[in-house]
Design an enzyme around this catalytic site. Structure first.
Site, PDB file in Angstrom:
ATOM      1  N   GLU A  89      -5.095   1.653   2.742  1.00 24.87           N
ATOM      2  CA  GLU A  89      -5.007   0.459   3.572  1.00 24.87           C
ATOM      3  C   GLU A  89      -5.128   0.812   5.038  1.00 24.87           C
ATOM      4  O   GLU A  89      -5.753   0.083   5.820  1.00 24.87           O
ATOM      5  CB  GLU A  89      -3.674  -0.257   3.308  1.00 24.87           C
ATOM      6  CG  GLU A  89      -3.561  -1.636   3.935  1.00 24.87           C
ATOM      7  CD  GLU A  89      -3.045  -1.624   5.384  1.00 24.87           C
ATOM      8  OE1 GLU A  89      -3.139  -2.677   6.052  1.00 24.87           O
ATOM      9  OE2 GLU A  89      -2.548  -0.570   5.834  1.00 24.87           O
ATOM     10  N   ASP A 113      -0.266   4.376   1.179  1.00 21.93           N
ATOM     11  CA  ASP A 113      -0.612   5.354   2.215  1.00 21.93           C
ATOM     12  C   ASP A 113       0.122   5.066   3.511  1.00 21.93           C
ATOM     13  O   ASP A 113       0.566   3.937   3.775  1.00 21.93           O
ATOM     14  CB  ASP A 113      -2.123   5.407   2.453  1.00 21.93           C
ATOM     15  CG  ASP A 113      -2.702   4.070   2.911  1.00 21.93           C
ATOM     16  OD1 ASP A 113      -2.333   3.023   2.330  1.00 21.93           O
ATOM     17  OD2 ASP A 113      -3.519   4.059   3.852  1.00 21.93           O
ATOM     18  N   HIS A 130       0.839  -1.198   0.000  1.00 24.60           N
ATOM     19  CA  HIS A 130       0.000   0.000   0.000  1.00 24.60           C
ATOM     20  C   HIS A 130       0.871   1.243   0.000  1.00 24.60           C
ATOM     21  O   HIS A 130       2.009   1.237   0.487  1.00 24.60           O
ATOM     22  CB  HIS A 130      -0.990   0.001   1.168  1.00 24.60           C
ATOM     23  CG  HIS A 130      -0.381  -0.050   2.537  1.00 24.60           C
ATOM     24  ND1 HIS A 130       0.091   1.066   3.196  1.00 24.60           N
ATOM     25  CD2 HIS A 130      -0.185  -1.088   3.399  1.00 24.60           C
ATOM     26  CE1 HIS A 130       0.537   0.721   4.394  1.00 24.60           C
ATOM     27  NE2 HIS A 130       0.395  -0.583   4.539  1.00 24.60           N
TER      28      HIS A 130
END
Length: 386
Positions: free
Chosen positions: A137, A75, A73
């Site tokens: 996520e 983020d 992910h």
């Protein structure tokens, strides 16, 4: 051709993008897309509803089935209020550690995955390496499902998906499922001396808390199934972490807000508890509305993160065990996007460099030797595709 960057140089670039979940990740996605394009690798974006965030995935090598997905992910969690001794969005190497937000969770793995692209091309892989980078996520694994659904439609099916959350490079084959309810108890305000004429949202929220305690007692009295027994704790838990409500000590509360969450080991099904809570809340709403038309219950739920279930002779597990020599049993109580790959038909395993205890912390770091061992492991993964 673009310049081939080292894994460390890619990490420096990725960390410099402050992709906190509340903000856009498109600048990072732009950079990754351009980096891949420099090697002749096309990529595909899957946007969120706002158009301000996107997942990105790519197929490196031939368009055939049987490859390996490396998934992470983009983020990171916020740094607000944390006491950092370095700039969180600049990688700082010190005492054998790489400090920076996301170095451990999980831009370290993302950087290693991207570093494998020119290596896979150089090795002329016969089966593809697929890169998949999601968004959001950290706020509930929201971005992976639409990305994976799009991959199923547009990419040849991979044999294995390796989700690179930090596991100290151990093959994790099971993790918890989770589901969360956001509940608003609506009361009716009167002076507390006239209590029977009002409806206290705080008092009625207490009935929900009683339900939570009772279901925890009931669940924990049951002998766990063999899969759940691998986890600690080996049973589902129901939890209320925060509750807010009321105006003053002498007024029946008009509003009370609370979240109720379930965490289930992979052997259990969160839907059974979610359905039971929904039925309880629906019944409580009817009873409150009968007392006053402004009273009742509003609630919504996310659809949760599915658990990762140990697979019988799973391809992904077998791949990582073969390359690491680790035949231990490893399960974790946090959730990842691995269960979302698995429920869409992929064989999935969680394996990445770094220690999860460093995730989300001020002065987050990954050990240099873990980063280097992670790179060596992914090179061996690519070698299996030749």
């Amino acid at each position: 051709m673009t310049e081939t960057l080292s894994a460390r140089a890619i990490l420096d670039r990725l960390v410099a993008f402050p992709t906190v979940s509340r903000d856009s990740n498109l600048e990072l996605v732009d950079w990754v897309e351009q980096y891949l394009a420099g090697f002749g690798v096309s990529s595909r974006r899957v946007y969120d509803a706002t158009g301000k965030k996107a997942a990105l995935y790519a197929n490196v090598g031939p368009e055939v089935e049987g490859g390996v997905v490396l998934s992470g992910h983009t983020d990171v969690v916020p740094v607000d209020g944390q006491d950092w001794s370095t700039d969180p969005f600049t990688v700082v190497e010190k005492d054998g550690r790489l400090y920076g937000r996301g170095t451990c969770d999980m831009k370290g793995f993302d950087a290693l995955a991207l570093a494998m692209v020119p290596y896979a091309l150089e090795r002329r892989v016969a089966r593809p390496l697929q890169i998949a980078l999601s968004y959001d996520e950290e706020v509930g694994c929201i971005g992976a499902p639409p990305m994976i659904d799009d991959m199923v439609q547009h990419l040849p099916r991979a044999a294995s998906a390796v989700i690179g959350e930090p596991t100290m490079l151990r093959p994790v084959t099971g993790h918890n499922a989770s589901v969360m309810f956001r509940i608003h108890v609506k009361g009716y305000e009167v002076h507390s001396s006239k209590l029977p004429q009002g409806v206290s949202a705080v008092h009625e929220a207490g009935r929900i808390l009683n339900w939570v305690n009772e279901i925890n007692d009931r669940i924990q009295a049951i002998e766990p199934d063999p899969v759940s027994a691998l986890f600690d704790p080996p049973f589902t838990t129901c939890h209320v972490g925060m509750i807010q409500g009321g105006t003053a000590h002498n007024i029946t509360a008009k509003d009370c807000h609370l979240n109720v969450g379930f965490r289930c080991p992979a052997g259990d099904d969160p839907e059974r508890y979610a359905s039971e809570l929904s039925a309880f809340l629906d019944d409580l709403h009817v009873r409150l509305a009968a007392r006053h038309p402004k009273a009742g219950i509003d609630y919504d739920r996310n659809f949760g993160v599915p658990g990762l279930k140990p697979e019988s002779e799973g391809r992904a597990e077998g791949l990582i065990r073969q390359l690491t020599g680790d035949n231990g049993t490893h399960v974790v109580t946090y959730g990842t996007e691995a269960g979302q790959f698995q429920e869409r038909g992929y064989s999935a395993v969680v394996c990445g460099p770094g220690d999860i205890s460093q995730a989300h912390q001020p002065d987050e770091w990954i050990a240099v030797d873990q980063f280097e061992k992670g790179e060596a492991l992914l090179r061996r993964v690519v070698d299996t595709l030749v």
